[in-house]
Design an enzyme around this catalytic site. Structure first.
Site, short mmCIF file in Angstrom:
data_model
loop_
_atom_site.label_atom_id
_atom_site.label_comp_id
_atom_site.label_asym_id
_atom_site.label_seq_id
_atom_site.Cartn_x
_atom_site.Cartn_y
_atom_site.Cartn_z
N LYS A 9 -21.51 5.10 -8.41
CA LYS A 9 -20.23 4.88 -9.10
C LYS A 9 -19.93 6.00 -10.08
O LYS A 9 -18.77 6.16 -10.50
CB LYS A 9 -20.24 3.54 -9.84
CG LYS A 9 -20.17 2.31 -8.93
CD LYS A 9 -20.06 1.04 -9.75
CE LYS A 9 -20.01 -0.20 -8.87
NZ LYS A 9 -21.32 -0.53 -8.27
N PHE A 38 -17.60 -10.17 -11.73
CA PHE A 38 -17.11 -11.09 -12.76
C PHE A 38 -17.31 -12.54 -12.28
O PHE A 38 -17.10 -12.85 -11.10
CB PHE A 38 -15.63 -10.85 -13.03
CG PHE A 38 -15.34 -9.62 -13.85
CD1 PHE A 38 -16.34 -8.91 -14.49
CD2 PHE A 38 -14.02 -9.18 -13.98
CE1 PHE A 38 -16.05 -7.79 -15.24
CE2 PHE A 38 -13.72 -8.05 -14.74
CZ PHE A 38 -14.74 -7.36 -15.37
N CYS A 78 -16.76 -8.24 -7.52
CA CYS A 78 -17.31 -6.95 -7.10
C CYS A 78 -18.51 -7.09 -6.17
O CYS A 78 -19.01 -6.09 -5.65
CB CYS A 78 -17.68 -6.12 -8.33
SG CYS A 78 -16.29 -5.93 -9.44
N GLU A 99 -29.28 -4.43 -16.14
CA GLU A 99 -29.75 -4.22 -14.77
C GLU A 99 -31.08 -3.47 -14.74
O GLU A 99 -31.99 -3.82 -13.99
CB GLU A 99 -28.70 -3.47 -13.95
CG GLU A 99 -29.11 -3.28 -12.50
CD GLU A 99 -28.03 -2.66 -11.64
OE1 GLU A 99 -28.21 -2.62 -10.41
OE2 GLU A 99 -26.98 -2.22 -12.19
N HIS A 106 -15.57 2.64 -9.55
CA HIS A 106 -15.92 1.28 -9.14
C HIS A 106 -14.86 0.75 -8.18
O HIS A 106 -13.72 0.50 -8.57
CB HIS A 106 -16.01 0.39 -10.38
CG HIS A 106 -16.60 -0.95 -10.12
ND1 HIS A 106 -16.94 -1.40 -8.86
CD2 HIS A 106 -16.92 -1.98 -10.97
CE1 HIS A 106 -17.43 -2.62 -8.94
NE2 HIS A 106 -17.43 -2.99 -10.22
N HIS A 155 -25.89 -1.41 -9.41
CA HIS A 155 -24.49 -1.75 -9.68
C HIS A 155 -23.93 -0.72 -10.66
O HIS A 155 -22.81 -0.25 -10.48
CB HIS A 155 -24.39 -3.16 -10.25
CG HIS A 155 -23.00 -3.63 -10.46
ND1 HIS A 155 -22.07 -3.69 -9.45
CD2 HIS A 155 -22.36 -4.06 -11.57
CE1 HIS A 155 -20.93 -4.13 -9.92
NE2 HIS A 155 -21.07 -4.37 -11.21
#
Length: 416
Positions: A337, A403, A165, A316, A342, A305
C-alpha cells in the site's frame, strides 16, 4: 472428507502503478508511488487533495462505449482485470463445463460514483424524480461478478462478499472452499473499487482517516514510518483464476502457486479502530495457518494490511510478533500500500497477486517512503524498507482488515 487442492492459474491487475499484472509487478519492484494530485474533480476545498488514481486508463480501450455507460467504474475495473486473468489462464471456453465455473467477487462499497452523481443530479433539479434507469444495477456491489458471468456464460456460484477492506480476501477464501469441497472446477475471484470520488474522499476526510500530506503526495503513504498520518485512497481491481489442481494439471495449465488456506475473524471491538492488542489479527493469522496445515516457521513473506495509520500498523506488527515469535524476524514483511495506496475492497486481491508474483520471481517488493523510526515498532523486524529484496519465497501470507473489525488472511505456497 478429503479436501481438493486449489491452484492459481491466471492473474489480472488494474492498479495505480500499472494497468496489467506485468506492469503492476514492475511498478512494485521498482518502488513506484501511484499517488498524485486528484484529477477527477476540483479539490480546492478538500483537506486531502491527492489519491492513487489509475493512470493512462481509457475504459473504451477494453469495453464497448455503450456497454461501459451501463457500468459504474468499479464494475468496469472488474471486467478489465477479470478479462486479463481469464486470458492469462488460457481457459478453453468451449470445453469448460460452465455450470461448474463460478465468479466470487469482493467490493467494500460498490457503485459510489453512480450513487453520488444520481443524488447530485436530483438535488440540482426541480424535485421531479428523474433517475437513470441503470442507477440501481450500476450501483449494487454484486453487479461486477454478474457482468463477468454474463460475458463468459459462467453459471456456477455468483456473488459479492462485502466486508469492507477485507472483501476481496473474503471472496478468495470463499472461492477456495467452493473448489475444495468439490462444488466447482474453476472460479474467477478478486475485487474492485472506485471510491476516489467527492463522497469517498469527503467521507474518509471527515473520519480523519486520510493522509493530508498535500505538499508531497508521492511520499504520503508511509507504512511503519514514525511520521505516518493516515492512508492514501487508491482504486482499481485484481483478479485471480482458481482451479482444482487435477483439473488444471489435466489441461496443462500454468500454475502460479497453490492456494493452501485462509482465515477469517472479527475484532468485535470498534466501528473503525483496530483492537489495540491485535486480538482479532492474532486470531485470523492463527486460523489461516491451521486451515493451511502449516506452521508459523514455514512462512517466508507477509504482505501486511499496513495502511499507514498510526494505530493499525503497530497493532498488526505486534500481532505478527506474537504469532511468529522469533521467526518473525526472519520473515520479509512489507506493505505494498506504500505504492498503490489503499484499494479498499480490492486490496486483498492485488496484494495476493503481489505475494504470488514474489514467489514466482524470488523478489519481495519494498515498503517505500520509510525515513523515520517508530519507537513502538520492533527494530529487528525486516520490513523490506525502501528497496526490493531477493528472497526464495516458498510460503507467503497476505493480511487484510476492514472497518467493523473484519479480518481476512490468505496463504499461498509454491507448488510441489
Amino acid at each position: 472428507m478429503e479436501l481438493k487442492r486449489v491452484v492459481v492459474t491466471g492473474l489480472g491487475a488494474l492498479t495505480p502503478i500499472g494497468n496489467t499484472k506485468d506492469a503492476y509487478w514492475e511498478g512494485l519492484i521498482s518502488g513506484k508511488s501511484g499517488a498524485a494530485p486528484i484529477t477527477y474533480y476540483d479539490t480546492e476545498k478538500f483537506k486531502t487533495k491527492f489519491a492513487c488514481e489509475l493512470k493512462d486508463f481509457e475504459v473504451t480501450d477494453f469495453i464497448d462505449r455503450k456497454e461501459a455507460r451501463k457500468m459504474d467504474k468499479f464494475a468496469q475495473y472488474a471486467m478489465v482485470a477479470a478479462d486479463e486473468a481469464i486470458a492469462d489462464a488460457k481457459l478453453n471456453l468451449d470445453e469448460v463445463n460452465k455450470l461448474r465455473v463460478g465468479v466470487i467477487w469482493g467490493a467494500g462499497i460498490g457503485g459510489l460514483e453512480t450513487f453520488q452523481q444520481e443524488v447530485l443530479n436530483f438535488a440540482a433539479g426541480d424535485g421531479t424524480p428523474r433517475f437513470n434507469p441503470f442507477f440501481i444495477p450500476k450501483m449494487i456491489a454484486d453487479i461486477a461478478p454478474a457482468n463477468i458471468s454474463i460475458k463468459y456464460g459462467f453459471m456456477g456460484p455468483n456473488y459479492t462478499t462485502v466486508s469492507a477492506c477485507a472483501s476481496s480476501a473474503n471472496a478468495m477464501f470463499d472461492a477456495l472452499n467452493m473448489i475444495r469441497l468439490g462444488h466447482c472446477d474453476v472460479i474467477v475471484t478478486g475485487g474492485s473499487e472506485a471510491a476516489v470520488t467527492i463522497a469517498g474522499m469527503g467521507g474518509f476526510n471527515a473520519m480523519h482517516a486520510l493522509s493530508t500530506r498535500n505538499e508531497s503526495p508521492e511520499t504520503a503513504s508511509r507504512p511503519f514510518d514514525g511520521t505516518r498520518d493516515g492512508f492514501v485512497l487508491g482504486e482499481g481491481a485484481g483478479a485471480l483464476v482458481l482451479e482444482e489442481y487435477e483439473y488444471a494439471k489435466a489441461r496443462g495449465a500454468k500454475i502460479y502457486a497453490e492456494f493452501v488456506g485462509g482465515g477469517l475473524s472479527s475484532d468485535a471491538y470498534h466501528m473503525t479502530a483496530p483492537h489495540p492488542d491485535g486480538i482479532g489479527v492474532v486470531s485470523v493469522m492463527k486460523n489461516c495457518l491451521e486451515n493451511a496445515g502449516l506452521k508459523a516457521e514455514d512462512v517466508d513473506h507477509i504482505n501486511t494490511h499496513g495502511t499507514s495509520t498510526p494505530l493499525g500498523d503497530v497493532a498488526e506488527l505486534k500481532a505478527i510478533s506474537e504469532i511468529f515469535g522469533e521467526h518473525a524476524k526472519k520473515i520479509n514483511i512489507n506493505s505494498t500500500k506504500s505504492m498503490t495506496g489503499h484499494l479498499l475492497g480490492a486490496a486483498g486481491a492485488i496484494e495476493a497477486i503481489s505475494v504470488i508474483l514474489a514467489m514466482e520471481h524470488g523478489i519481495v517488493p519494498p515498503t517505500i517512503n520509510h525515513s523515520t523510526v517508530d519507537e513502538n515498532i520492533d527494530p529487528e523486524l525486516n520490513l523490506t524498507l525502501n528497496k526490493a529484496q531477493k528472497r526464495d519465497v516458498k510460503v507467503a501470507m497476505s493480511n487484510t482488515f476492514g472497518f467493523g473489525g473484519h479480518n481476512a488472511c490468505v496463504l499461498f505456497k509454491k507448488i510441489d
